[in-house]
Write an enzyme that holds these catalytic residues in place. Structure first.
Site, PDB file in Angstrom:
ATOM      1  N   GLU A 320      -9.877   3.590 -18.273  1.00 23.47           N
ATOM      2  CA  GLU A 320      -8.565   3.127 -17.821  1.00 23.47           C
ATOM      3  C   GLU A 320      -8.468   3.072 -16.306  1.00 23.47           C
ATOM      4  O   GLU A 320      -7.690   3.815 -15.708  1.00 23.47           O
ATOM      5  CB  GLU A 320      -7.490   4.072 -18.367  1.00 23.47           C
ATOM      6  N   GLY A 322      -7.171   2.033 -12.800  1.00 22.55           N
ATOM      7  CA  GLY A 322      -6.001   1.383 -12.213  1.00 22.55           C
ATOM      8  C   GLY A 322      -6.299   1.083 -10.750  1.00 22.55           C
ATOM      9  O   GLY A 322      -6.537  -0.062 -10.351  1.00 22.55           O
ATOM     10  N   TYR A 364       0.533  13.000  -0.582  1.00 26.43           N
ATOM     11  CA  TYR A 364      -0.813  13.514  -0.853  1.00 26.43           C
ATOM     12  C   TYR A 364      -1.654  13.665   0.408  1.00 26.43           C
ATOM     13  O   TYR A 364      -2.868  13.856   0.296  1.00 26.43           O
ATOM     14  CB  TYR A 364      -1.594  12.566  -1.776  1.00 26.43           C
ATOM     15  N   CYS A 391      14.677   8.235   8.102  1.00 28.01           N
ATOM     16  CA  CYS A 391      15.178   9.398   8.830  1.00 28.01           C
ATOM     17  C   CYS A 391      14.466  10.646   8.366  1.00 28.01           C
ATOM     18  O   CYS A 391      15.050  11.492   7.685  1.00 28.01           O
ATOM     19  CB  CYS A 391      16.682   9.512   8.635  1.00 28.01           C
TER      20      CYS A 391
END
Ligand code: LLP
Length: 454
Positions: A320, A322, A364, A391
């Site tokens: 899978e 991505g 991250y 901000c």
């Protein structure tokens, strides 16, 4: 999250003598094909082009910031994964990385399947014509309504994530008079070498059913007894932005071990295993991702070897990816608003987007590259931090990079490798609008909003 952020030696102010920053060895006007989409280059005037269109033209027509997607590159990468795994395995593109109806059509045309993880993604997939049997439905807390929609539509598989869900899906399928094909997602106890928030195979986390303590075996036991379910296999996804194949090796070993236990206990050989996604891409020139054919070869060999050892027929494998498909195919185009040199530190370059279009740096500590896109420059490199307009001081797009010292308001800059998890994780923080996605191919916009001239 790149393995190293600094292709040309140290770039962090903190590791350099005060007031000194190592100039980058590379030409700042160069566009490293590792991190840029395949059709990206510069025209005779030095303006960045993609799919035969200049970024200045795109900025004029669609405004900035904008996600610019290279359709030919997307299709090439999707096809490379498909071809690498051949006809004995299935590639499910992970829609969470980036999903739109056009992308669903491209995937369909290129022969890929689709992994969705919400009713919204499922609706997008179905409305764009992806056949339901080529859809896998994921998620650790699918609602009964989402499950019902998926079962009614006839999705190819639902990936079960908890004991409650085993019963829930079985009940819904049975009520609808159906037998739903399912996989059971397990956690194999692998520590993937990636950021804590995107590692998903260790046991102390919300996804999957632990192999440890016999829980996964118990889940299979229960699922096999329910009429509404057809258990077709075991699923494992160990995390994301991973370069090291050893985690997949351990995962495959443990998944096959479970298949063997299932065979010994129930006399059933489950026909499929899914090893998830998670293959890393190059965010900076320092990252060296593997090619799909290498990954396919490695995974197939591991599974075949493990099955031979366990005297099992090799199950059909699915993966899978991505990020590895969509990540490198897009860049984000911004306009520089202010350039603020802070003596002895760095220069802050503010752009007209930020953490609302790319939360990954803040969330991250992800590392990105950046280039001046509307022209070239021979000015001395300056150490910059590219920040957004929100901000919040953590509103950083590119933490440390070099841009030409003559950078000025009005210049366009582009951040490559933003195809995955940028637009799909975008927000309207500060009531800032989400940027448009413009896809280009062969000198034409292949999809995007109606142009809005600035
Ligand atoms: N399969 C499953 C079950 C997943 O949970 C994921 C990602 C994938 C496949 C696709 O992983 P990929 O090949 O794209 O790495 N927002 C984070 C990444 C979260 C990944 C969530 N699951 C980021 O921006 O890095």
């Amino acid at each position: 999250m790149s393995r190293s952020a600094h292709p040309a030696g140290p770039r962090h102010a903190d590791v350099l003598p005060e007031g000194h920053h190592a100039a980058p060895a590379e030409d700042l006007n160069a566009l490293d094909p590792k991190v840029w989409a395949h059709t990206v280059g510069r025209d005779a005037d030095g303006v960045v082009t993609v799919g035969g269109i200049t970024v200045t033209q795109l900025a004029e027509e669609y405004g900035t910031p904008a996600y610019v997607l290279d359709e030919a590159d997307f299709r090439d990468r999707a096809r490379a994964w498909r071809t690498a795994f051949g006809t004995d395995a299935d590639v499910f593109y992970a829609g969470k990385a980036f999903l739109s109806r056009a992308v669903v059509r491209w995937l369909h045309e290129e022969g890929l399947n689709l992994d969705v993880c919400s009713g919204g993604e499922l609706a997008t997939a179905l409305s764009a014509g992806m056949p339901a049997e080529r859809i896998a439905f994921h998620g650790n807390n699918k609602s009964p309504e989402e499950i019902e929609r998926a079962v009614r539509a006839g999705v190819g598989r639902i990936v079960l994530d908890s004991f409650q869900e085993i019963v829930r899906v079985a009940h819904i399928a049975q009520t609808l008079g159906k037998r739903q094909r399912v996989q059971i997602r397990i956690t194999v106890g692998v520590e993937a070498h990636t950021h804590e928030f995107i590692a998903t195979a260790h046991e102390d986390q919300k996804f999957g059913i632990p192999l440890a303590g016999g829980q996964a075996a118990e889940a299979v036991r229960r699922a096999l007894q329910l009429d509404g379910l057809e258990v077709i296999g075991i699923h494992s996804h160990i995390g994301s932005q991973i370069f090291d194949m050893s985690g997949f090796e351990v995962a495959a070993h443990r998944v096959v071990g479970l298949l063997k236990d299932i065979r010994d206990e129930h006399g059933v050989e489950l026909p499929e295993i899914d090893l998830g996604g998670g293959l890393g891409i190059a965010y900076t020139s320092d990252d060296d991702p593997r090619e799909p054919h290498e990954i396919a070869k490695a995974l197939t060999e591991i599974v075949t070897r493990e099955c031979e050892a366990a005297r099992l027929a090799t199950p059909r494998i699915s993966v899978e990816p991505g990020r590895a498909i969509v990540g490198p195919t897009a860049f984000t185009l911004y306009e520089v608003g202010t350039v603020k040199p802070l003596d002895g530190l760095r220069t802050y370059v503010s752009v007209d987007g930020g953490m609302s279009d790319n939360i990954r740096t803040a969330l991250y500590d992800a590392e990105y590259s950046v280039a001046l896109a509307s022209r070239t420059s021979d000015a001395e490199p300056m150490l910059v931090r590219v920040v957004g307009k929100h901000c919040e001081s953590g509103d950083i797009v590119v933490k440390d990079a070099f841009l030409p010292g003559d950078l000025a308001p009005g210049d366009l800059i582009a951040v490559p490798a933003t195809g995955a998890y940028c637009r799909s994780m975008a927000s309207n923080y500060n009531h800032v609008l989400r940027p448009p996605v413009v896809a280009v191919r062969g000198g034409r916009r292949s999809f995007g909003p109606h142009p809005v001239r600035k």
